[in-house]
Design a protein around this motif. Structure first.
Motif, PDB file in Angstrom:
ATOM      1  N   SER A 128       2.314   1.610  -3.412  1.00 58.06           N
ATOM      2  CA  SER A 128       1.324   2.090  -4.383  1.00 58.06           C
ATOM      3  C   SER A 128       1.132   3.604  -4.263  1.00 58.06           C
ATOM      4  O   SER A 128       1.017   4.294  -5.272  1.00 58.06           O
ATOM      5  N   LYS A 129       1.115   4.130  -3.042  1.00 58.61           N
ATOM      6  CA  LYS A 129       0.989   5.578  -2.854  1.00 58.61           C
ATOM      7  C   LYS A 129       2.219   6.297  -3.405  1.00 58.61           C
ATOM      8  O   LYS A 129       2.098   7.353  -4.024  1.00 58.61           O
ATOM      9  N   ASN A 188      -0.648  -4.836  -6.859  1.00 54.78           N
ATOM     10  CA  ASN A 188      -0.676  -6.258  -6.499  1.00 54.78           C
ATOM     11  C   ASN A 188      -0.665  -7.142  -7.749  1.00 54.78           C
ATOM     12  O   ASN A 188       0.082  -8.118  -7.819  1.00 54.78           O
ATOM     13  N   GLY A 201       1.976   6.294  -7.163  1.00 52.91           N
ATOM     14  CA  GLY A 201       0.751   6.890  -7.701  1.00 52.91           C
ATOM     15  C   GLY A 201      -0.164   5.919  -8.421  1.00 52.91           C
ATOM     16  O   GLY A 201      -0.837   6.291  -9.376  1.00 52.91           O
ATOM     17  N   GLU A 202      -0.175   4.683  -7.977  1.00 46.49           N
ATOM     18  CA  GLU A 202      -1.042   3.655  -8.570  1.00 46.49           C
ATOM     19  C   GLU A 202      -1.914   3.056  -7.476  1.00 46.49           C
ATOM     20  O   GLU A 202      -1.555   3.084  -6.302  1.00 46.49           O
ATOM     21  N   ASN A 203      -3.067   2.499  -7.863  1.00 50.38           N
ATOM     22  CA  ASN A 203      -3.922   1.914  -6.837  1.00 50.38           C
ATOM     23  C   ASN A 203      -3.360   0.570  -6.376  1.00 50.38           C
ATOM     24  O   ASN A 203      -2.662  -0.113  -7.135  1.00 50.38           O
ATOM     25  N   PRO A 204      -3.633   0.213  -5.124  1.00 53.87           N
ATOM     26  CA  PRO A 204      -3.052  -1.011  -4.557  1.00 53.87           C
ATOM     27  C   PRO A 204      -3.389  -2.282  -5.337  1.00 53.87           C
ATOM     28  O   PRO A 204      -2.549  -3.173  -5.446  1.00 53.87           O
ATOM     29  N   GLN A 205      -4.578  -2.364  -5.897  1.00 53.46           N
ATOM     30  CA  GLN A 205      -4.950  -3.561  -6.648  1.00 53.46           C
ATOM     31  C   GLN A 205      -4.097  -3.710  -7.905  1.00 53.46           C
ATOM     32  O   GLN A 205      -3.665  -4.815  -8.239  1.00 53.46           O
ATOM     33  N   SER A 206      -3.835  -2.618  -8.588  1.00 56.04           N
ATOM     34  CA  SER A 206      -2.996  -2.667  -9.788  1.00 56.04           C
ATOM     35  C   SER A 206      -1.563  -3.043  -9.441  1.00 56.04           C
ATOM     36  O   SER A 206      -0.922  -3.810 -10.155  1.00 56.04           O
ATOM     37  N   VAL A 216       0.840  -1.200   0.000  1.00 57.89           N
ATOM     38  CA  VAL A 216       0.000   0.000   0.000  1.00 57.89           C
ATOM     39  C   VAL A 216       0.877   1.254   0.000  1.00 57.89           C
ATOM     40  O   VAL A 216       0.618   2.197  -0.749  1.00 57.89           O
TER      41      VAL A 216
END
Length: 68
Positions: A33-34, A44, A37-42, A30
């Protein structure tokens, strides 16, 4: 099927190396991802070896941030 097996092994190696780097930096997915600048699901999906162009681009960001 040797090509499929090689692909699976490569994905497992990528995942392992990224997770080791995260542990060395005491960083979660997480937090990573921050940072990129990408969402955590992407993130992962990219870490687990997804083959989409977006996942490949995310892996490039991960490699740059983690010094890989």
């Amino acid at each position: 099927m040797p090509a499929e097996q090689a692909l699976k092994q490569s994905a497992a190696d990528i995942e392992k190396n990224i997770k080791i780097k995260l542990l060395e930096r005491n960083m979660s997915q997480v937090e990573l991802s921050k940072l990129i600048g990408e969402n955590p699901q992407s993130v992962n999906r990219a870490i687990h070896g997804a083959n989409s162009p977006k996942s490949a681009a995310i892996r490039k960001k991960i490699y740059r941030v983690l010094g890989m």
